[in-house]
Design a protein around this motif. Sequence first.
Motif, PDB file in Angstrom:
ATOM      1  N   ARG A  86       0.823  -1.204   0.000  1.00  0.00           N
ATOM      2  CA  ARG A  86       0.000   0.000   0.000  1.00  0.00           C
ATOM      3  C   ARG A  86       0.861   1.260   0.000  1.00  0.00           C
ATOM      4  O   ARG A  86       1.895   1.325   0.666  1.00  0.00           O
ATOM      5  N   TYR A  87       0.412   2.281  -0.743  1.00  0.00           N
ATOM      6  CA  TYR A  87       1.035   3.597  -0.678  1.00  0.00           C
ATOM      7  C   TYR A  87       0.522   4.347   0.553  1.00  0.00           C
ATOM      8  O   TYR A  87      -0.630   4.166   0.988  1.00  0.00           O
ATOM      9  N   MET A  88       1.376   5.214   1.100  1.00  0.00           N
ATOM     10  CA  MET A  88       0.997   6.110   2.182  1.00  0.00           C
ATOM     11  C   MET A  88       1.341   7.537   1.778  1.00  0.00           C
ATOM     12  O   MET A  88       2.214   7.757   0.931  1.00  0.00           O
ATOM     13  N   VAL A  89       0.638   8.493   2.366  1.00  0.00           N
ATOM     14  CA  VAL A  89       0.934   9.896   2.120  1.00  0.00           C
ATOM     15  C   VAL A  89       2.006  10.338   3.107  1.00  0.00           C
ATOM     16  O   VAL A  89       1.870  10.116   4.312  1.00  0.00           O
ATOM     17  N   ALA A  90       3.068  10.953   2.596  1.00  0.00           N
ATOM     18  CA  ALA A  90       4.111  11.534   3.440  1.00  0.00           C
ATOM     19  C   ALA A  90       3.914  13.042   3.476  1.00  0.00           C
ATOM     20  O   ALA A  90       3.979  13.711   2.436  1.00  0.00           O
ATOM     21  N   TYR A 122       3.282  10.001   8.245  1.00  0.00           N
ATOM     22  CA  TYR A 122       2.843   9.063   7.212  1.00  0.00           C
ATOM     23  C   TYR A 122       1.416   8.637   7.526  1.00  0.00           C
ATOM     24  O   TYR A 122       1.141   8.120   8.615  1.00  0.00           O
ATOM     25  N   GLN A 123       0.520   8.868   6.588  1.00  0.00           N
ATOM     26  CA  GLN A 123      -0.876   8.543   6.802  1.00  0.00           C
ATOM     27  C   GLN A 123      -1.386   7.607   5.706  1.00  0.00           C
ATOM     28  O   GLN A 123      -0.973   7.698   4.560  1.00  0.00           O
ATOM     29  N   ARG A 124      -2.272   6.738   6.092  1.00  0.00           N
ATOM     30  CA  ARG A 124      -2.822   5.716   5.208  1.00  0.00           C
ATOM     31  C   ARG A 124      -3.760   6.336   4.170  1.00  0.00           C
ATOM     32  O   ARG A 124      -4.498   7.273   4.460  1.00  0.00           O
ATOM     33  N   LEU A 125      -3.733   5.810   2.976  1.00  0.00           N
ATOM     34  CA  LEU A 125      -4.686   6.200   1.936  1.00  0.00           C
ATOM     35  C   LEU A 125      -5.903   5.292   2.001  1.00  0.00           C
ATOM     36  O   LEU A 125      -5.780   4.073   2.208  1.00  0.00           O
ATOM     37  N   ILE A 126      -7.083   5.877   1.811  1.00  0.00           N
ATOM     38  CA  ILE A 126      -8.313   5.101   1.892  1.00  0.00           C
ATOM     39  C   ILE A 126      -8.487   4.174   0.683  1.00  0.00           C
ATOM     40  O   ILE A 126      -9.185   3.171   0.741  1.00  0.00           O
ATOM     41  N   HIS A 127      -7.842   4.498  -0.434  1.00  0.00           N
ATOM     42  CA  HIS A 127      -7.997   3.730  -1.677  1.00  0.00           C
ATOM     43  C   HIS A 127      -7.163   2.440  -1.611  1.00  0.00           C
ATOM     44  O   HIS A 127      -5.939   2.479  -1.638  1.00  0.00           O
ATOM     45  N   GLU A 128      -7.831   1.309  -1.551  1.00  0.00           N
ATOM     46  CA  GLU A 128      -7.123   0.041  -1.377  1.00  0.00           C
ATOM     47  C   GLU A 128      -6.300  -0.355  -2.596  1.00  0.00           C
ATOM     48  O   GLU A 128      -5.346  -1.107  -2.491  1.00  0.00           O
ATOM     49  N   ASN A 129      -6.695   0.138  -3.762  1.00  0.00           N
ATOM     50  CA  ASN A 129      -5.996  -0.268  -4.987  1.00  0.00           C
ATOM     51  C   ASN A 129      -4.801   0.640  -5.307  1.00  0.00           C
ATOM     52  O   ASN A 129      -4.120   0.421  -6.306  1.00  0.00           O
TER      53      ASN A 129
END
Length: 328
Positions: free
Chosen positions: A163-167, A279-286
């Motif tokens: 998964r990507y995360m926002v930095a 670092y925060q999680r992205l809601i988009h699973e794909n």
Amino acid sequence: MDIKQLNVFIAIADCQSFSLAARSTGISQPSLSRMLKQLETDIGVELIDRYHRPLQLTESGQFFYDKISAVLTELATVTSMTQRLSNPSTALTIGFVPSVLYGLLPEIIAALKRRRPDIEVNLKDISSYQQIEALKSGDIDVGLGRFAHRDPWIQQILLRHERYMVALPKTHPLAHTRDQRLIDLVNNRLILYHQTHLPPAISVMTDATPSAVPINATPIIENAITEPLLHLFAQYGITPLMTTKVSDLQVALSLVAAGEGITLVPASLQTVRAEQISYQRLIHENVTSPIYLHTLKDVVHPKVPDFLNAIYEVYEQRGITYRRQQFV
């Protein structure tokens, strides 16, 4: 026609000068001229226009150059692979992209050495696309990268999606907002760091506007968006308003830490500069970054299966979902 004549022709075409080609090949200029003339006589076509300076290929010469370059490259690859098949290296040289090193690679190497204490491992920092040529030349035996490749010499296994995360800078208004949405990031400066781009997309849809895209919308592919991070936004019909291109991931994270923008990184990097970056999680699973393992099709280093088994061992220990595969 022989290989030496062909290599001489390639050298003259590349250098656009008999004297420079002589210097690069170590063959005297008169010998070069004779060999080129003999090649032209053998095929009955003038390949080099000698009346221009620098030298230029004729139309037929350009066609011959394009085709014969590919043949010579393939011949060099076959020769190298044959030599390695006859005398395989005892060491396993692993090519990797930097983002993989921040993840599980150190644990995987440790697991490999527990399995095979006698193994010698060499690590080489090299981009995903450069790994393909490095496999063919023998510079590496196996590669860990983030991009799929279609090459007749290469076989590839998808290990997993990360998964990507926002930095974001710690001072950013969204620094403590969990489950981020791409649409909420478009007004920020997006820092781009990939040196390797995706192959051009096939399908296209341009009607969607950022405000019209639901959180869980089905991705759409934006044609010609090959920069990986921009491609992620384009899947949802979104275009960041500002971007900055830097040379690598470390520079990108340095700029984020300095408050100069945001970026997206695989989850395994969330410990880098954690005192300055949120670092925060992205809601988009794909919105994920794949990890591929690739090696040659016809000449697999004998230690590669051990390396792949060490990867799966670590995945099991970490509870990571994967589908077990083997190179053929």
